[in-house]
Motif scaffolding. Structure first.
Motif, PDB file in Angstrom:
ATOM      1  N   THR A   1       0.839  -1.210   0.000  1.00 22.82           N
ATOM      2  CA  THR A   1       0.000   0.000   0.000  1.00 22.82           C
ATOM      3  C   THR A   1       0.868   1.252   0.000  1.00 22.82           C
ATOM      4  O   THR A   1       0.534   2.244  -0.644  1.00 22.82           O
ATOM      5  CB  THR A   1      -0.921   0.015   1.227  1.00 22.82           C
TER       6      THR A   1
ATOM      7  N   THR B   1       2.197   1.734  -3.473  1.00 18.96           N
ATOM      8  CA  THR B   1       1.128   2.218  -4.356  1.00 18.96           C
ATOM      9  C   THR B   1       0.893   3.709  -4.169  1.00 18.96           C
ATOM     10  O   THR B   1       0.716   4.453  -5.142  1.00 18.96           O
ATOM     11  CB  THR B   1      -0.167   1.441  -4.073  1.00 18.96           C
TER      12      THR B   1
ATOM     13  N   ASN C   1      -4.266   9.361  -0.204  1.00 19.10           N
ATOM     14  CA  ASN C   1      -3.513   8.099  -0.186  1.00 19.10           C
ATOM     15  C   ASN C   1      -2.562   8.035   1.007  1.00 19.10           C
ATOM     16  O   ASN C   1      -2.321   6.964   1.567  1.00 19.10           O
ATOM     17  CB  ASN C   1      -2.721   7.933  -1.476  1.00 19.10           C
TER      18      ASN C   1
ATOM     19  N   CYS D   1      -2.564   4.783   3.473  1.00 19.09           N
ATOM     20  CA  CYS D   1      -1.454   3.825   3.471  1.00 19.09           C
ATOM     21  C   CYS D   1      -0.788   3.709   4.845  1.00 19.09           C
ATOM     22  O   CYS D   1       0.295   3.122   4.959  1.00 19.09           O
ATOM     23  CB  CYS D   1      -0.417   4.191   2.418  1.00 19.09           C
TER      24      CYS D   1
ATOM     25  N   ILE E   1      -8.299  -5.081   0.419  1.00 16.98           N
ATOM     26  CA  ILE E   1      -8.325  -4.310  -0.820  1.00 16.98           C
ATOM     27  C   ILE E   1      -9.149  -5.049  -1.866  1.00 16.98           C
ATOM     28  O   ILE E   1      -9.048  -6.275  -2.010  1.00 16.98           O
ATOM     29  CB  ILE E   1      -6.884  -4.072  -1.351  1.00 16.98           C
ATOM     30  N   ASP E   2      -9.980  -4.311  -2.542  1.00 18.13           N
ATOM     31  CA  ASP E   2     -10.771  -4.857  -3.638  1.00 18.13           C
ATOM     32  C   ASP E   2      -9.997  -4.591  -4.929  1.00 18.13           C
ATOM     33  O   ASP E   2      -9.943  -3.459  -5.427  1.00 18.13           O
ATOM     34  CB  ASP E   2     -12.147  -4.180  -3.688  1.00 18.13           C
ATOM     35  N   ILE E   3      -9.359  -5.621  -5.448  1.00 19.10           N
ATOM     36  CA  ILE E   3      -8.466  -5.450  -6.594  1.00 19.10           C
ATOM     37  C   ILE E   3      -9.218  -4.916  -7.808  1.00 19.10           C
ATOM     38  O   ILE E   3      -8.749  -4.002  -8.504  1.00 19.10           O
ATOM     39  CB  ILE E   3      -7.768  -6.779  -6.926  1.00 19.10           C
ATOM     40  N   ARG E   4     -10.401  -5.456  -8.073  1.00 17.17           N
ATOM     41  CA  ARG E   4     -11.162  -5.015  -9.249  1.00 17.17           C
ATOM     42  C   ARG E   4     -11.571  -3.548  -9.116  1.00 17.17           C
ATOM     43  O   ARG E   4     -11.397  -2.760 -10.051  1.00 17.17           O
ATOM     44  CB  ARG E   4     -12.399  -5.883  -9.430  1.00 17.17           C
TER      45      ARG E   4
ATOM     46  N   THR F   1     -10.116  -1.335  -7.288  1.00 15.41           N
ATOM     47  CA  THR F   1      -8.901  -0.522  -7.326  1.00 15.41           C
ATOM     48  C   THR F   1      -8.462  -0.259  -8.756  1.00 15.41           C
ATOM     49  O   THR F   1      -8.088   0.864  -9.113  1.00 15.41           O
ATOM     50  CB  THR F   1      -7.767  -1.217  -6.546  1.00 15.41           C
ATOM     51  N   LYS F   2      -8.504  -1.293  -9.589  1.00 19.49           N
ATOM     52  CA  LYS F   2      -8.124  -1.115 -10.996  1.00 19.49           C
ATOM     53  C   LYS F   2      -9.055  -0.132 -11.700  1.00 19.49           C
ATOM     54  O   LYS F   2      -8.604   0.682 -12.519  1.00 19.49           O
ATOM     55  CB  LYS F   2      -8.147  -2.465 -11.714  1.00 19.49           C
TER      56      LYS F   2
ATOM     57  N   LEU G   1     -10.624   2.374 -10.277  1.00 16.42           N
ATOM     58  CA  LEU G   1     -10.301   3.723  -9.809  1.00 16.42           C
ATOM     59  C   LEU G   1      -9.003   4.230 -10.432  1.00 16.42           C
ATOM     60  O   LEU G   1      -8.885   5.418 -10.763  1.00 16.42           O
ATOM     61  CB  LEU G   1     -10.177   3.726  -8.287  1.00 16.42           C
ATOM     62  N   VAL G   2      -8.020   3.343 -10.577  1.00 11.47           N
ATOM     63  CA  VAL G   2      -6.767   3.738 -11.230  1.00 11.47           C
ATOM     64  C   VAL G   2      -7.031   4.179 -12.661  1.00 11.47           C
ATOM     65  O   VAL G   2      -6.488   5.191 -13.132  1.00 11.47           O
ATOM     66  CB  VAL G   2      -5.761   2.576 -11.197  1.00 11.47           C
TER      67      VAL G   2
END
Length: 300
Positions: free
Chosen positions: A51, A54, A103, A107, A134-137, A139-140, A142-143
């Motif tokens: 984190t 990131t 962030n 973090c 963390i919700d990977i999907r 997060t992607k 949002l990125v």
């Protein structure tokens, strides 16, 4: 795929019990044994580091966005054809700066905290489940939303220059109780940025007051001793510009005397003319200034 186990007891398949009995011959035949790994601090710290890394990537991305808006690398300020009047992508960088700050709070390492549980049996807890929360999907997504490609907006109409036209001379006077040095500021209508005459006006400013050999310095500073220095320069903007004559006189000097000295310096310039040596020297100064303006981009 082997899995890292940080908690117990561990449920093992039948084929694995022979290996267990080899190391624990006095053990029972139960299929649930203790792994002895109650404390998941190692994984918690690794996840916290992910984190932190990131958040740092977001910080780097924001700095790149900022540099794109800083008027360097041959790009217009704010990536706008008319910076100043139009904010361009300023708000986009505001957003990235705010997200980077958020962030920094998100973090914070969860593994740095510990709250005893289970009536004190687990007296030091890794909080690893929060580190990896963390919700990977999501997060992607949002990125992609905040750091992906920005869609092109509507076309911005290029505004036409608006040169100032004065029908008469205007004079303004202001007395300041705190300022001890009198100053005269004479402004003439100039041209906007990138106008063909902009470079010529910049050249004129250097001819009038760019060195100790110029008429302004010789008359106002050396001969009359009215001021320690004098300036003449052109200030261009997006829609118009100004050519400025400026003198901050010594304390107690009458500004009427400064104005007469300026007029005398202009007459001297008119009668003296421009020599080839003056042109050569000023050209070298302007070229040097240009080189220094881009030298910070070298090796980048």
């Amino acid at each position: 795929m082997p899995q890292i186990i940080t908690e117990g007891p561990v449920e093992l398949p039948e084929e694995s019990l022979d290996l267990v009995r080899r190391f624990f011959p006095e053990g029972s035949d139960e299929e649930a044994i203790s792994g002895g790994n109650f404390h998941g601090q190692n994984l918690a710290m690794v996840l916290d580091y992910v984190t932190l890394a990131t958040a740092e990537l977001g910080n780097i991305s924001d700095r790149r966005s900022y540099l794109l808006l800083d008027g360097k690398f041959g790009l217009p300020k704010m990536l706008s054809p008319v910076p100043g009047l139009n904010s361009g992508y300023m708000i986009a960088q505001y957003t990235t700066a705010a997200l980077v700050t958020e962030n920094k709070t998100l973090c914070f390492p969860a593994s740095a905290d510990s709250i005893p549980t289970s009536m004190g049996q687990e007296d030091h807890v890794s909080m690893g489940s929060i580190s990896g929360d963390i919700d990977i999907r999501a997060t992607k997504e949002l990125v992609k939303k905040w750091f992906g490609e920005i869609e092109k907006g509507p076309e911005v109409e290029q505004m036409k220059p608006m040169p100032v036209v004065l029908k008469e001379t205007k004079k303004l006077q202001h007395e300041d109780d705190f300022a001890k040095l009198p100053q005269i500021h004479m402004v003439f209508p100039g041209v906007e940025n990138y106008h063909p005459d902009e470079y010529a006006l910049e050249f004129l400013g250097n001819l009038l007051a760019g060195s100790k050999q110029t008429p302004f310095y010789q008359v106002i500073v050396e001969e009359k001793k009215l001021a320690p220095n004098a300036w003449a320069y052109h200030s261009g903007n997006e829609l118009a510009g100004e050519f400025i004559l400026e003198v901050r006189a010594n304390e107690g000097v009458d500004l009427d005397d400064v104005k007469k000295a300026i007029e005398e310096a202009l007459k001297l310039f008119e009668s003296k003319g421009i020599s080839d040596e003056d042109m050569k020297q000023i050209r070298a100064q302007l070229e040097t200034r240009t080189y220094r303006g881009v030298e910070t981009l070298l090796d980048k």
